[in-house]
Scaffold this motif. Sequence first.
Motif, PDB file in Angstrom:
ATOM      1  N   TYR A 107     -49.311  14.376  54.472  1.00  0.00           N
ATOM      2  CA  TYR A 107     -48.172  13.925  53.669  1.00  0.00           C
ATOM      3  C   TYR A 107     -47.665  15.075  52.783  1.00  0.00           C
ATOM      4  CZ  TYR A 107     -45.558  11.379  50.100  1.00  0.00           C
ATOM      5  OH  TYR A 107     -44.579  10.971  49.234  1.00  0.00           O
ATOM      6  N   THR A 108     -48.591  15.861  52.258  1.00  0.00           N
ATOM      7  CA  THR A 108     -48.239  17.006  51.402  1.00  0.00           C
ATOM      8  C   THR A 108     -47.543  18.092  52.225  1.00  0.00           C
ATOM      9  OG1 THR A 108     -50.071  16.489  49.933  1.00  0.00           O
ATOM     10  CG2 THR A 108     -49.247  18.745  49.840  1.00  0.00           C
ATOM     11  N   TYR A 109     -48.111  18.407  53.406  1.00  0.00           N
ATOM     12  CA  TYR A 109     -47.457  19.402  54.275  1.00  0.00           C
ATOM     13  C   TYR A 109     -46.052  18.916  54.645  1.00  0.00           C
ATOM     14  CZ  TYR A 109     -52.388  20.696  55.384  1.00  0.00           C
ATOM     15  OH  TYR A 109     -53.716  21.033  55.335  1.00  0.00           O
TER      16      TYR A 109
ATOM     17  N   TYR B 151     -56.540  25.213  57.051  1.00  0.00           N
ATOM     18  CA  TYR B 151     -56.511  25.360  55.585  1.00  0.00           C
ATOM     19  C   TYR B 151     -55.497  26.434  55.176  1.00  0.00           C
ATOM     20  CZ  TYR B 151     -58.120  26.222  50.813  1.00  0.00           C
ATOM     21  OH  TYR B 151     -58.181  26.391  49.452  1.00  0.00           O
ATOM     22  N   GLY B 152     -55.599  27.593  55.827  1.00  0.00           N
ATOM     23  CA  GLY B 152     -54.720  28.711  55.464  1.00  0.00           C
ATOM     24  C   GLY B 152     -53.266  28.428  55.786  1.00  0.00           C
ATOM     25  N   ILE B 153     -53.032  27.868  56.964  1.00  0.00           N
ATOM     26  CA  ILE B 153     -51.639  27.570  57.349  1.00  0.00           C
ATOM     27  C   ILE B 153     -51.081  26.485  56.425  1.00  0.00           C
ATOM     28  CG2 ILE B 153     -50.123  26.723  59.185  1.00  0.00           C
ATOM     29  CD1 ILE B 153     -52.135  27.830  61.233  1.00  0.00           C
ATOM     30  N   GLY B 154     -51.895  25.454  56.176  1.00  0.00           N
ATOM     31  CA  GLY B 154     -51.459  24.357  55.305  1.00  0.00           C
ATOM     32  C   GLY B 154     -51.099  24.864  53.915  1.00  0.00           C
ATOM     33  N   LYS B 155     -51.910  25.773  53.401  1.00  0.00           N
ATOM     34  CA  LYS B 155     -51.649  26.299  52.054  1.00  0.00           C
ATOM     35  C   LYS B 155     -50.319  27.053  52.007  1.00  0.00           C
ATOM     36  CE  LYS B 155     -53.869  28.521  48.192  1.00  0.00           C
ATOM     37  NZ  LYS B 155     -54.892  29.430  47.736  1.00  0.00           N
ATOM     38  N   ARG B 156     -50.019  27.771  53.104  1.00  0.00           N
ATOM     39  CA  ARG B 156     -48.743  28.501  53.151  1.00  0.00           C
ATOM     40  C   ARG B 156     -47.565  27.528  53.212  1.00  0.00           C
ATOM     41  NH1 ARG B 156     -49.722  31.583  58.214  1.00  0.00           N
ATOM     42  NH2 ARG B 156     -47.524  32.116  58.109  1.00  0.00           N
ATOM     43  N   ILE B 157     -47.817  26.300  53.687  1.00  0.00           N
ATOM     44  CA  ILE B 157     -46.727  25.299  53.697  1.00  0.00           C
ATOM     45  C   ILE B 157     -46.559  24.685  52.310  1.00  0.00           C
ATOM     46  CG2 ILE B 157     -45.950  23.087  54.628  1.00  0.00           C
ATOM     47  CD1 ILE B 157     -47.336  23.818  57.264  1.00  0.00           C
ATOM     48  N   TRP B 158     -47.679  24.191  51.720  1.00  0.00           N
ATOM     49  CA  TRP B 158     -47.490  23.452  50.462  1.00  0.00           C
ATOM     50  C   TRP B 158     -47.277  24.340  49.249  1.00  0.00           C
ATOM     51  CZ3 TRP B 158     -50.748  24.112  46.389  1.00  0.00           C
ATOM     52  CH2 TRP B 158     -52.079  24.448  46.635  1.00  0.00           C
ATOM     53  N   SER B 159     -47.720  25.599  49.338  1.00  0.00           N
ATOM     54  CA  SER B 159     -47.541  26.449  48.151  1.00  0.00           C
ATOM     55  C   SER B 159     -46.537  27.561  48.405  1.00  0.00           C
ATOM     56  CB  SER B 159     -48.889  27.050  47.723  1.00  0.00           C
ATOM     57  OG  SER B 159     -49.324  27.988  48.693  1.00  0.00           O
TER      58      SER B 159
ATOM     59  N   LEU C  88     -50.634  21.927  41.124  1.00  0.00           N
ATOM     60  CA  LEU C  88     -50.987  23.337  41.331  1.00  0.00           C
ATOM     61  C   LEU C  88     -49.741  24.207  41.447  1.00  0.00           C
ATOM     62  CD1 LEU C  88     -54.009  23.385  43.822  1.00  0.00           C
ATOM     63  CD2 LEU C  88     -54.016  23.846  41.370  1.00  0.00           C
ATOM     64  N   ARG C  89     -48.727  23.689  42.144  1.00  0.00           N
ATOM     65  CA  ARG C  89     -47.475  24.457  42.268  1.00  0.00           C
ATOM     66  C   ARG C  89     -46.873  24.705  40.879  1.00  0.00           C
ATOM     67  NH1 ARG C  89     -44.228  24.518  47.362  1.00  0.00           N
ATOM     68  NH2 ARG C  89     -42.472  24.856  45.987  1.00  0.00           N
ATOM     69  N   MET C  90     -46.929  23.665  40.030  1.00  0.00           N
ATOM     70  CA  MET C  90     -46.362  23.821  38.683  1.00  0.00           C
ATOM     71  C   MET C  90     -47.210  24.790  37.863  1.00  0.00           C
ATOM     72  SD  MET C  90     -45.216  19.877  38.259  1.00  0.00           S
ATOM     73  CE  MET C  90     -44.911  19.845  36.528  1.00  0.00           C
ATOM     74  N   LYS C  91     -48.534  24.659  38.006  1.00  0.00           N
ATOM     75  CA  LYS C  91     -49.455  25.540  37.259  1.00  0.00           C
ATOM     76  C   LYS C  91     -49.190  27.010  37.606  1.00  0.00           C
ATOM     77  CE  LYS C  91     -54.507  26.171  37.072  1.00  0.00           C
ATOM     78  NZ  LYS C  91     -55.083  26.025  35.780  1.00  0.00           N
ATOM     79  N   TYR C  92     -48.918  27.266  38.905  1.00  0.00           N
ATOM     80  CA  TYR C  92     -48.701  28.649  39.334  1.00  0.00           C
ATOM     81  C   TYR C  92     -47.217  29.044  39.341  1.00  0.00           C
ATOM     82  CZ  TYR C  92     -53.623  28.437  40.389  1.00  0.00           C
ATOM     83  OH  TYR C  92     -54.973  28.288  40.266  1.00  0.00           O
ATOM     84  N   GLY C  93     -46.369  28.158  38.757  1.00  0.00           N
ATOM     85  CA  GLY C  93     -44.955  28.492  38.584  1.00  0.00           C
ATOM     86  C   GLY C  93     -44.182  28.626  39.881  1.00  0.00           C
ATOM     87  N   ILE C  94     -44.575  27.838  40.913  1.00  0.00           N
ATOM     88  CA  ILE C  94     -43.839  27.900  42.192  1.00  0.00           C
ATOM     89  C   ILE C  94     -42.666  26.926  42.106  1.00  0.00           C
ATOM     90  CG2 ILE C  94     -43.988  27.580  44.700  1.00  0.00           C
ATOM     91  CD1 ILE C  94     -47.106  28.002  44.285  1.00  0.00           C
ATOM     92  N   GLN C  95     -41.466  27.433  42.299  1.00  0.00           N
ATOM     93  CA  GLN C  95     -40.255  26.577  42.180  1.00  0.00           C
ATOM     94  C   GLN C  95     -40.030  25.807  43.470  1.00  0.00           C
ATOM     95  OE1 GLN C  95     -38.422  26.561  39.230  1.00  0.00           O
ATOM     96  NE2 GLN C  95     -40.046  27.868  38.451  1.00  0.00           N
TER      97      GLN C  95
END
Length: 219
Positions: free
Chosen positions: A165-167, A107-115, A212-219
Amino acid sequence: MAENVVLLGFWPSSFAMRVKIALAEKGIKYESKEENLFDKSPLLLEMNPVDKKIPVLIHDGKPICESLIIIQYIDEVWHHKSPLMPSDSYLRSQARFWADYVDKNIYGIGKRIWSGKGEDQEAAKKEMIGFLKNMEAELGDKHFFGGESIGFVDVALVPFTTWFYTYETFGNLSVEAECPKLIAWAKRCSQKESVSASLADPHDIYDFALGLRMKYGIQ
Ligand SMILES: N[C@@H](CCC(=O)N[C@@H](CS)C(=O)NCC(=O)O)C(=O)O
């Protein structure tokens, strides 16, 4: 008397998908209540006042929290079919080790990839491949982590394949190129109705992560 089983979940949550698979394996009918994690229901706050997280299984009014604990509870209470834990104590300890390894990593590693982005995202990609290769080595030539049938470790890991697919898209990587046997295992798992009916669509997961990326302003 019919048992009353309620699952508080959230559709993109791999932790909630685990519980759905376990209940489906056992053939348990239940009511699924979808939570809005940005505006948690009074029921969730009452049933999981410590962590305030889903999934929560409510069995005859009593809450059980933490997905791996919930799966073990389900396996003990509805032991009439589809055992998920090995009967041998040593093998049970090993299944718990690998499920815990999944929890400590993906979960943690995946989150660091997608976000994430930049150096940390690159580091996370390497960690993810290392983690998946370790899982692939543990699978070996077995059909499932549980052997001939799906077990605790399969249920712990397979929901996260809906996030691959997201990662892959955000991280520009291919799990299949790195871990072909693991992808073959994921396909075997999803041939089972209990799994396919419980997993979210990977493209919907991607849209969710993009939102979520857009919500948190991640480019
Ligand atoms: N270790 C927990 C993790 C559960 C978890 O992280 N749930 C997330 C959704 S995927 C949640 O409810 N988050 C709400 C929050 O953190 O406020 C489990 O296995 O059940």
